[in-house]
Write an enzyme that holds these catalytic residues in place. Structure first.
Site, PDB file in Angstrom:
ATOM      1  CE  LYS A 150      -4.229  -1.538   1.806  1.00 24.77           C
ATOM      2  NZ  LYS A 150      -5.379  -1.559   2.920  1.00 24.77           N
TER       3      LYS A 150
ATOM      4  CG  ASP B 273      -8.204   0.894   3.147  1.00 22.19           C
ATOM      5  OD1 ASP B 273      -9.028   0.034   2.588  1.00 22.19           O
ATOM      6  OD2 ASP B 273      -6.986   0.656   2.755  1.00 22.19           O
TER       7      ASP B 273
END
Ligand code: NAP
Length: 275
Positions: A68, A104
């Site tokens: 990420k 997210d």
């Protein structure tokens, strides 16, 4: 007969075998009649994977552990939110130009927003890892007053400094007063389902308690919170909503959230039967 090739999407990570993203996104494409396929790409060569994405014209990619943050230098542009959070979970390929996004934190806030208006609420954020960073950033943007509670002091303090909020060691979490508790550590995940990072007597009747974990669907922490009268939100809701925002970015259309939830719930409940 003219054959129209499907647009390809996927999730990039390592390991990736247990990802529920293919089930969720393929169900969404199908119900919307979008001619696309979503696969799972396990790789130990991040640079090569992004080159491959460009070369093969893969339209969009979910990015998961451990890539990420590491993926950021290989992209052409970053959405300001992903840049501020310092992590990318979504790549959109617009004609060869790759842009990184982060859905997210937004997914977590959408999940929470179905139960409570976050503005002005006091929130204890348990954990200080990657998930806590994205969720904490969006929680702050939503007007919550945060406290970070973490096991390791260094990591907890660093996140609290980033979020400009107080820090408390996890073993002193009872000293906090909160309307909302968001749990972001892996404690309580399958196969250690009986564990919880938070003592039961922390939970008060009016609290809203959300867990980032979605396997099991109801963690020990959520069970305890529910038994004490709290409203609870499973990590599944966060997962569904981060995926729904990915779908919106990739297709420009409204995500079929209920279909995505049903597809993932079906798989998770079958898994539980097999165990
Ligand atoms: P991470 O970066 O490795 O962070 C882990 C955090 O958990 C750290 O703060 C760590 O504390 C703490 N921790 C680990 N073991 C602990 C223990 N035994 N007792 C107390 N604290 C402990 O992990 P992450 O990427 O943030 O992911 C965390 C969880 O969120 C995972 O379960 C993941 O599946 C879930 N998640 C869910 C979604 C969703 O869509 N629902 C999305 C992302 C992540 P220290 O600093 O003390 O080590």
């Amino acid at each position: 007969m003219k054959i129209r090739p499907a647009k390809i999407y996927g999730v990039l990570g390592n390991p990736i075998g247990h990802s529920l993203s293919p089930v969720m996104h393929n169900a969404a494409f199908k119900v919307r009649g979008i001619h696309s396929l979503y696969g799972a790409f396990e790789s130990s060569d991040l640079k090569g994977s992004i080159r491959g994405m460009r070369a093969l014209g893969i339209r969009g990619m979910s990015v998961t552990i451990p890539f990420k943050t590491a993926v950021m230098p290989y992209l052409d542009a970053l959405d300001p939110l992903a840049e501020q959070i310092g992590a990318v979970n979504t790549i959109l390929n617009r004609g060869g130009r790759l842009t990184g996004y982060n859905t997210d934190g937004l997914g977590a806030m959408k999940a929470l927003g179905d139960t409570i208006n976050p503005a002005g609420k006091r929130c204890v954020l348990v954990g200080a890892g990657g998930a806590a960073r994205g969720i904490g950033f969006m929680a702050r943007e939503s007007g919550m007053a945060l406290v970070v509670a973490n096991r390791s002091v260094d990591r907890g303090r660093a996140l609290a400094a980033f979020l400009k909020c107080p820090f408390i060691p996890l073993d002193r979490i009872r000293e906090t007063e909160a309307d909302v508790l968001i749990q972001t550590t892996p404690v309580g995940m399958f196969p250690h389902e009986n564990a919880s990072p938070v003592p039961e007597d922390m939970f008060q009747k009016e609290m809203v308690v959300m867990d980032a974990i979605y396997n099991p669907l109801e963690t020990q922490l959520l069970k305890s919170a529910r038994a004490r009268g709290c409203a609870t939100i499973s990590g599944l809701e966060m997962f569904i909503h981060q995926g729904a925002e990915q779908f919106r970015l990739w297709t420009g259309s409204n995500p079929p959230v209920d279909v995505m939830r049903e597809a993932v719930t079906n798989v998770l409940s079958k898994k539980r039967v097999r165990k």
